[in-house]
Design a protein around this motif. Sequence first.
Motif, PDB file in Angstrom:
ATOM      1  N   PRO A   1       0.807  -1.232   0.000  1.00  0.00           N
ATOM      2  CA  PRO A   1       0.000   0.000   0.000  1.00  0.00           C
ATOM      3  C   PRO A   1       0.835   1.273   0.000  1.00  0.00           C
ATOM      4  CG  PRO A   1      -0.126  -1.097   2.133  1.00  0.00           C
ATOM      5  CD  PRO A   1       0.594  -2.037   1.220  1.00  0.00           C
ATOM      6  N   ALA A   2       2.013   1.255   0.626  1.00  0.00           N
ATOM      7  CA  ALA A   2       2.807   2.494   0.667  1.00  0.00           C
ATOM      8  C   ALA A   2       3.329   2.827  -0.731  1.00  0.00           C
ATOM      9  CB  ALA A   2       3.955   2.357   1.667  1.00  0.00           C
ATOM     10  N   VAL A   3       3.936   1.840  -1.379  1.00  0.00           N
ATOM     11  CA  VAL A   3       4.495   2.070  -2.723  1.00  0.00           C
ATOM     12  C   VAL A   3       3.386   2.431  -3.712  1.00  0.00           C
ATOM     13  CG1 VAL A   3       5.421   0.802  -4.699  1.00  0.00           C
ATOM     14  CG2 VAL A   3       6.596   0.721  -2.520  1.00  0.00           C
ATOM     15  N   LEU A   4       2.289   1.697  -3.657  1.00  0.00           N
ATOM     16  CA  LEU A   4       1.255   1.898  -4.677  1.00  0.00           C
ATOM     17  C   LEU A   4       0.494   3.201  -4.469  1.00  0.00           C
ATOM     18  CD1 LEU A   4       0.182  -1.832  -4.904  1.00  0.00           C
ATOM     19  CD2 LEU A   4       1.504  -0.539  -6.578  1.00  0.00           C
ATOM     20  N   ASN A   5       0.223   3.567  -3.203  1.00  0.00           N
ATOM     21  CA  ASN A   5      -0.409   4.875  -2.958  1.00  0.00           C
ATOM     22  C   ASN A   5       0.530   5.990  -3.401  1.00  0.00           C
ATOM     23  OD1 ASN A   5      -2.656   3.740  -1.745  1.00  0.00           O
ATOM     24  ND2 ASN A   5      -1.850   3.911   0.327  1.00  0.00           N
ATOM     25  N   ALA A   6       1.822   5.860  -3.033  1.00  0.00           N
ATOM     26  CA  ALA A   6       2.780   6.929  -3.350  1.00  0.00           C
ATOM     27  C   ALA A   6       2.917   7.076  -4.863  1.00  0.00           C
ATOM     28  CB  ALA A   6       4.140   6.627  -2.716  1.00  0.00           C
ATOM     29  N   ARG A   7       2.963   5.938  -5.557  1.00  0.00           N
ATOM     30  CA  ARG A   7       3.181   6.000  -7.010  1.00  0.00           C
ATOM     31  C   ARG A   7       2.018   6.687  -7.714  1.00  0.00           C
ATOM     32  NH1 ARG A   7       5.342   0.757 -10.176  1.00  0.00           N
ATOM     33  NH2 ARG A   7       3.325  -0.107  -9.652  1.00  0.00           N
ATOM     34  N   LYS A   8       0.793   6.322  -7.332  1.00  0.00           N
ATOM     35  CA  LYS A   8      -0.377   6.922  -8.010  1.00  0.00           C
ATOM     36  C   LYS A   8      -0.534   8.393  -7.608  1.00  0.00           C
ATOM     37  CE  LYS A   8      -2.871   2.500  -8.236  1.00  0.00           C
ATOM     38  NZ  LYS A   8      -2.434   1.999  -9.515  1.00  0.00           N
ATOM     39  N   LEU A   9      -0.400   8.679  -6.308  1.00  0.00           N
ATOM     40  CA  LEU A   9      -0.575  10.071  -5.867  1.00  0.00           C
ATOM     41  C   LEU A   9       0.507  10.970  -6.455  1.00  0.00           C
ATOM     42  CD1 LEU A   9      -1.482   9.578  -2.083  1.00  0.00           C
ATOM     43  CD2 LEU A   9      -2.978  10.474  -3.867  1.00  0.00           C
ATOM     44  N   ALA A  10       1.759  10.510  -6.395  1.00  0.00           N
ATOM     45  CA  ALA A  10       2.867  11.367  -6.834  1.00  0.00           C
ATOM     46  C   ALA A  10       2.742  11.692  -8.318  1.00  0.00           C
ATOM     47  CB  ALA A  10       4.199  10.679  -6.555  1.00  0.00           C
ATOM     48  N   ALA A  11       2.457  10.690  -9.135  1.00  0.00           N
ATOM     49  CA  ALA A  11       2.387  10.940 -10.586  1.00  0.00           C
ATOM     50  C   ALA A  11       1.192  11.832 -10.915  1.00  0.00           C
ATOM     51  CB  ALA A  11       2.290   9.614 -11.335  1.00  0.00           C
ATOM     52  N   GLY A  12       0.037  11.555 -10.323  1.00  0.00           N
ATOM     53  CA  GLY A  12      -1.166  12.337 -10.624  1.00  0.00           C
ATOM     54  C   GLY A  12      -1.009  13.784 -10.184  1.00  0.00           C
ATOM     55  N   ILE A  13      -0.562  13.977  -8.963  1.00  0.00           N
ATOM     56  CA  ILE A  13      -0.456  15.338  -8.417  1.00  0.00           C
ATOM     57  C   ILE A  13       0.632  16.113  -9.154  1.00  0.00           C
ATOM     58  CG2 ILE A  13       0.231  16.609  -6.337  1.00  0.00           C
ATOM     59  CD1 ILE A  13      -1.201  14.361  -4.735  1.00  0.00           C
TER      60      ILE A  13
END
Length: 491
Positions: A151-163
Amino acid sequence: MSDTMNYKLFIDGAWRSGGSGDDLALINPATEQEFGRVAIASPADLDDALKSAQNSFLQWSNTPAEARGKLVGRAARIMKEKSEAAAAALSREQGKTLAEAKGEYARAIEMLEWNGACAGELSAPLPIDQKRVIVPEAIGVVAAFTPWNYPAVLNARKLAAGIAAGCPVILKAAEETPSAGVYIVEALQEAGIPPGVVSLVFGDPPMISEHLLRSPIIRALSFTGSTPVGKQLAKIAANNLQRCVLELGGHSPVVVFEDADIAQAASAISDYKFECAGQSCNAPSRILVARPIYECFLAELVRAAEKIRVGRPDDPETDMGPMANARRIAAMERLTKEAVDRGARVEAGGKRIDRPGFYWEPTILSNVHPESQVLHEEPFGPILTVAPFTTIDEAIEEANATEYGLASYFFTESPEIQTRMIRSLSAGAISINHLKGVSADAPNAGVKQSGYGYEGGAEGLRAFQNLKLVNRTKAVAVGSCAQCLGARRGS
Ligand code: NAD
């Protein structure tokens, strides 16, 4: 960390309980005891998240990309300070060892750092010639759905790229592992993210995904999870033609050729396979071994698996913790029994460990019937199958024999065999003589039933952009117009 945790929703810049007042229990997979609650979003909460995301879009997408990137970079630094506590929370709710959870947060921080650092460059106009330029623009509000395994990697990856791309993101993180979403969203909040640019919700997954995707406000969907759920979401997204990034299941083969270093291959496979109790979409699950070294390799692999110390995730002596939930134990029981009933031999493990918690032994099966479920359904747990092959054609056919195409691995020093295998394996990623693959700076994707669209690297950020083609009648010197300053094609 207090003993009881209560996780809330984050909507329009503030933390809140779910509108219905309901919540869900959090279960520690190492003890099967409840240790907290997580709020459930109501349809009204989701409407608030959609409205605030829509309201924030113009301002956020027009914020200079460098400033967006700086904010994501600031969140990465804040996350670093919190990562010890965050890793302890993740280990308790997911069951992975503390060392694995710390490693996962280090990778999550890299995702934030990389997207933050590249936001400016990847948002710059891309000149084609003196009359034409491509202008990247934020696609709009993104709905992101993440699972419980990383969950940490996948949340960070989606949030970071989108934002970083300029998109507000509504994240539905996995209900079983809420802390990673909460920590990362808190870091973004402390870094100064404006209200509406990030929302975090939990609740009933089908209700939430359907409610969000039925809204025309959502312009893109990013989902990591199982193939059946990915297909359902893509069907709903088709109604509004929302762009989909689907990172789905895998059933990854490892081909071990005759010249491989047997001990090194066996230990690399065992280390990567039993990380996170095998609950990784890229985990190897089918090992194919050249017949002349088969017996010797199998003995080495069994030794490596039997060395794995299974135990409490907070014990520093533990190599492998429990599985994340009772559903995975039930799946291991079903897959093992069905394979054994069809004649498979249990070379190692093969059963649930008799103690509280969702513990399953590191398991190796040989002589598995080709139609056994374990060879076709993603095991998503600590089960490996091993089989011999005679020719490279046979190895390739077996390696490609499932409907999945996420990761493939092989061990050989032969340049000719490497070339042939790279060309022949149906997979989104291939690793040679080792098994690690995913990183912040490279695209990651599946083929066949493992999904489509990219996460990670420039392609991962571009997934949240439209590329607008601007055509002029008169030539403009590249770099002479404000729009083109600093632009670099292909970056
Ligand atoms: P599942 O398919 O029910 O759920 C997987 C994840 O998707 C969960 O986090 C869940 O909350 C979410 N989800 C489920 N239905 C959803 C919906 N309609 N809308 C939005 N999100 C939804 O399976 P599970 O029992 O939790 O996990 C086991 C299976 O999930 C495995 O067999 C594996 O295929 C898959 N999985 C894959 C990954 C991956 O990294 N690709 C990660 C976790 C789980």
